[in-house]
Design an enzyme around this catalytic site. Structure first.
Site, PDB file in Angstrom:
ATOM      1  N   ASP A 446      -5.617   1.849  -3.992  1.00  0.00           N
ATOM      2  CA  ASP A 446      -5.351   2.168  -2.685  1.00  0.00           C
ATOM      3  C   ASP A 446      -6.811   3.200  -2.119  1.00  0.00           C
ATOM      4  O   ASP A 446      -7.465   3.692  -3.075  1.00  0.00           O
ATOM      5  CB  ASP A 446      -4.275   3.070  -2.465  1.00  0.00           C
ATOM      6  CG  ASP A 446      -3.482   3.210  -1.269  1.00  0.00           C
ATOM      7  OD1 ASP A 446      -4.325   2.745  -0.157  1.00  0.00           O
ATOM      8  OD2 ASP A 446      -2.450   3.583  -1.232  1.00  0.00           O
ATOM      9  N   ASP A 516       0.464  -1.708   6.095  1.00  0.00           N
ATOM     10  CA  ASP A 516       1.684  -0.939   5.905  1.00  0.00           C
ATOM     11  C   ASP A 516       3.002  -1.531   6.785  1.00  0.00           C
ATOM     12  O   ASP A 516       3.877  -1.268   6.392  1.00  0.00           O
ATOM     13  CB  ASP A 516       1.472   0.340   6.016  1.00  0.00           C
ATOM     14  CG  ASP A 516       0.848   1.095   4.727  1.00  0.00           C
ATOM     15  OD1 ASP A 516       0.722   0.496   3.668  1.00  0.00           O
ATOM     16  OD2 ASP A 516       0.454   2.371   4.731  1.00  0.00           O
TER      17      ASP A 516
HETATM   18  C1  DGJ Z   1      -0.728   3.602   1.410  1.00  0.00           C
HETATM   19  C2  DGJ Z   1      -0.439   2.261   1.121  1.00  0.00           C
HETATM   20  O1  DGJ Z   1      -0.741   1.421   2.096  1.00  0.00           O
HETATM   21  C3  DGJ Z   1       1.167   2.344   0.512  1.00  0.00           C
HETATM   22  O2  DGJ Z   1       1.326   0.927   0.270  1.00  0.00           O
HETATM   23  C4  DGJ Z   1       1.547   3.057  -0.597  1.00  0.00           C
HETATM   24  O3  DGJ Z   1       0.742   2.756  -1.726  1.00  0.00           O
HETATM   25  C5  DGJ Z   1       1.049   4.518  -0.166  1.00  0.00           C
HETATM   26  N1  DGJ Z   1      -0.549   4.608   0.154  1.00  0.00           N
HETATM   27  C6  DGJ Z   1       1.142   5.540  -1.268  1.00  0.00           C
HETATM   28  O4  DGJ Z   1       0.632   6.731  -1.236  1.00  0.00           O
END
Ligand code: DGJ
Length: 703
Positions: A446, A516
């Site tokens: 990430d 997300d």
């Molecule tokens: C952002 C990501 O897009 C989410 O899926 C998740 O992993 C969060 N970060 C975790 O902090």
């Protein structure tokens, strides 16, 4: 021979299955682009330099535009030589053809600068890969102020641009408009690909999904990128693609080389379906990491939305058990497992297992997950650090910063300067330890903030702007090292949603975290946009509770997510046994059809960005079986009670069995008459929460 040189015309013709790309030597020294489009019958059919005598084309059509002479097109290359001269004058030297590749060698007429234009044909998909290399053969350093990979020219009249824009939670939304005179710029300035615009474009001329010419391109670069469309009266549209020249400077010392990222250029004379199908299969066959490119993606469960930062051995085991019962194959623990990570305020950078949450480290959980027949995966965000962390206390100078300027935080975090060798080594070392010491088969990588205040005070001022490029090179080197050493681990590229989706990282990562936003209704547009530029097996799609657990039927959520690589992100503890049975049924169904979705051909039958409802068809690679997804949109008023959807890509003469519809019917009938979807039953129009979202899957098979 896919590449020919016509000596009498000083012209090269590069031909793929259906397209051609032509350039020539003009006035003995300049390379001018003459044609890109449908393949013609004879060599003499293509435009040649004779038309150039009619007017002075000097300032347009350069195959590689430089800041120099009378060139007016946006520059690929802009240089300052050691003596202050800022004019580049390239002259043709030589060419080398090897099978499907050609290199054109250019030299500056005075300074010892060599420029190599490299082309590689992917014949079956009508795609040309381009790269550029510059070599400083002089004894003096050269300051490069811009270095894009290529310029290319397209017919101007009625040219319509399609590109993908958005923001966090709304990535890859398709935009379309006619290109007007002037310049249109798509770019990223945040250090990585970004959620705002994706480095993909297409240009068409009233094309539909099935008809008309579509030209498209992508940049294989996960840093600052830029695509400029320049339209001027009477000229073809110039498209310049590559690394962004904003805040860019690169010093090329004597005998050093600098290679550009790859760009790809594709052509379809059969509309958008063909264009994206070619791109998808090019990605599967040529870009994705070889080991898993053809493998089917496992159905994963990720506990992030269930437990957030509050992960521990016990609650993860409980979820793992439930996940295995519904047929999940890969169990992933997201953020919160390491350091002092109880919220997003602390812990990033401290990549040791949190001893309170996992007193015996991760082993008992991983063993348990494995004993349930699932693989285990883990989330990391290695490029980041919270000021409240041991790493930051020890190495405050490791973050990207300008001295005496604020260190602006986003999501309470700062970004490590990956351009620095010690930072690169640190990340490689802890990642290797993590993967060596634990049976981890999946990494979700990430990145949750942009780069700004982009200082690198530790090095000589003249090299400091190289941070943008060196960051990306080191980032790739880390991934390459890990992939080579741990070939069985699947990697997912995530950046606070779909912020790092591009062909550059696709070389190392098997899949993308799309967004997300997993609200199924919002996803229809995000997924449509994604489909123009990237193949569905890389598109992670989770069934979650976004938009509210009760807003959408379980089937509607599954049907949306089954159009990519399926994942589950709900809190399984909140679902009844009957509901979980429905989860299992859908997962079982997905296991039967995923080879079609992930490795087959995709057709956008009804596009939510332009039409009512959403329908997507997938046809298996061997063309024998397929599936149609239909998602109803109750917010869009229907004047009719039914919708006819016409299938695509079938054989006219063959007969097909269509579930719920026909025991036997010809491909021609399915494509010309189609299937009627009955919408008449209990249509409810109104706000989303009250709406009745219905969906349908129709499977078919060649008899
Ligand atoms: C952002 C990501 O897009 C989410 O899926 C998740 O992993 C969060 N970060 C975790 O902090």
């Amino acid at each position: 021979m896919p590449i020919k040189y016509l000596e009498n015309k000083k012209t090269w013709i590069l031909e793929t299955k259906n397209s051609a790309y032509v350039f020539a030597i003009y006035k003995d020294n300049h390379i001018k682009n003459l044609y890109w489009g449908e393949k013609l019958i004879n060599d003499y059919d293509y435009p040649d330099l004779s038309s150039y005598s009619l007017r002075d084309y000097w300032q347009w059509d350069d195959e590689y535009t430089v800041r120099g002479e009378a060139n007016y097109v946006e520059h690929c290359l802009k240089i300052e030589y050691d003596d202050g001269v800022r004019d580049v004058v390239l002259t043709y030297k030589d060419y080398i053809i090897k099978d499907k590749t050609i290199i054109i060698v250019l030299n500056d007429i005075e300074y010892n600068l060599e420029v190599l234009l490299k082309y590689n044909l992917i014949e079956e998909y009508d795609i040309i890969e381009r790269e550029v290399e510059i070599i400083n053969k002089s004894y003096k350093e050269i300051k490069i102020e811009s270095f894009a990979t290529g310029s290319v020219y397209l017919p101007s009249k009625k040219a319509k641009l399609t590109y993908l824009t958005g923001m966090w939670a709304h990535e890859t939304r398709p935009q379309k408009h006619i290109i007007k005179e002037g310049k249109k710029i798509l770019e990223s300035r945040i250090g990585y690909t970004g959620p705002f615009i994706n480095p993909y474009f297409s240009i068409d001329y009233d094309a539909t999904e099935d008809y008309g010419e579509v030209y498209y391109g992508e940049i294989a670069w996960s840093g600052n990128w830029k695509i400029t469309f320049q339209k001027q009266l009477y000229e073809r549209i110039a498209v310049v693609m590559g690394i962004n020249d904003w805040d860019f400077q690169y010093i090329l010392n004597s005998n050093e080389k600098f290679s550009s990222p790859k760009i790809i250029l594709g052509y379809s004379s059969e509309g958008f379906s063909k264009a994206s199908q070619s791109l998808h299969h090019y990605q599967i066959d040529y870009v994705l990491p070889k080991k898993n490119s053809k493998e089917l993606r496992k159905i994963l469960y990720n506990s992030w939305e269930a437990t957030m930062f509050n992960v521990n051995e016990e609650n993860q085991k409980k979820l793992a058990k439930k996940a295995s019962e519904i047929g999940v194959e890969l169990f992933v623990v997201d953020d919160g497992w390491f350091g002092n990570r109880n919220s997003d305020k602390s812990g990033l950078g401290d990549w040791f297992v949190n001893p309170e949450k996992f007193p015996n480290s991760l082993k008992p959980l991983i063993d348990y997950v494995n004993s349930l027949g699932m693989d285990f995966g883990l989330w990391v965000e290695p490029e980041m650090v919270n000021p409240d962390s041991l790493l930051y206390k020890k190495n405050p100078d490791w973050v990207i910063n300008f001295p005496n300027r604020p260190r602006t935080k986003k999501r309470n975090q700062l970004i490590l300067n990956l351009a620095r060798e010690e930072v690169k080594k640190y990340i490689i070392s802890f990642m290797k330890d993590l993967l060596k010491n634990n049976n981890i088969k999946f990494i979700k990588w990430d990145l949750n903030r942009y780069i700004y205040e982009s200082g690198w005070p530790e090095i000589d001022k003249k090299y400091q702007k190289e941070i943008w490029v060196k960051y990306v090179y080191n980032f790739y080197e880390i991934w390459e090292t890990l992939r080579n050493e741990f070939p069985d681990v699947i990697f997912e590229s995530c950046a606070g949603g779909g912020g790092r989706i591009d062909l550059g990282i696709m070389k190392y990562s098997d899949q993308f975290w799309t967004s997300d936003n997993t609200d199924p209704f919002d996803r229809e547009i995000i997924q449509e946009g994604f489909s123009y530029g990237y193949c569905s097996k890389t598109m992670m799609s989770w069934v979650t509770d976004w938009g509210g657990k009760t807003s959408y039927p379980i089937e509607f959520r599954f049907h949306t997510s089954m159009m990519g690589s399926l994942g589950i992100g709900v809190d399984l503890n909140n679902y009844s046994e009957d509901e979980l049975k429905l989860f299992k049924q859908n997962i079982d169904l997905y296991k039967e059809i995923r080879h079609i979705v992930q490795n087959g051909y995709q057709y956008r039958l009804i596009k939510p960005s332009e039409e009512t409802h959403c329908s997507v068809q997938y046809l298996s690679k061997d063309l024998t079986e397929g599936i149609i997804f239909f998602l109803e949109n109750p917010e869009k008023l229907n004047l009719f009670d039914y919708i006819d959807i016409k299938l695509k890509g079938l054989n006219n003469q063959s007969n097909y069995y269509v579930e719920d519809y026909y025991e036997k019917i010809s491909g021609k009938a399915l494509m010309k008459v189609g299937l009627r979807i009955d919408l008449s039953k209990e249509m409810i129009f109104g706000v989303k929460e009250k709406a009745h979202f219905r969906s349908k899957i129709i499977r078919f098979k060649k008899i």
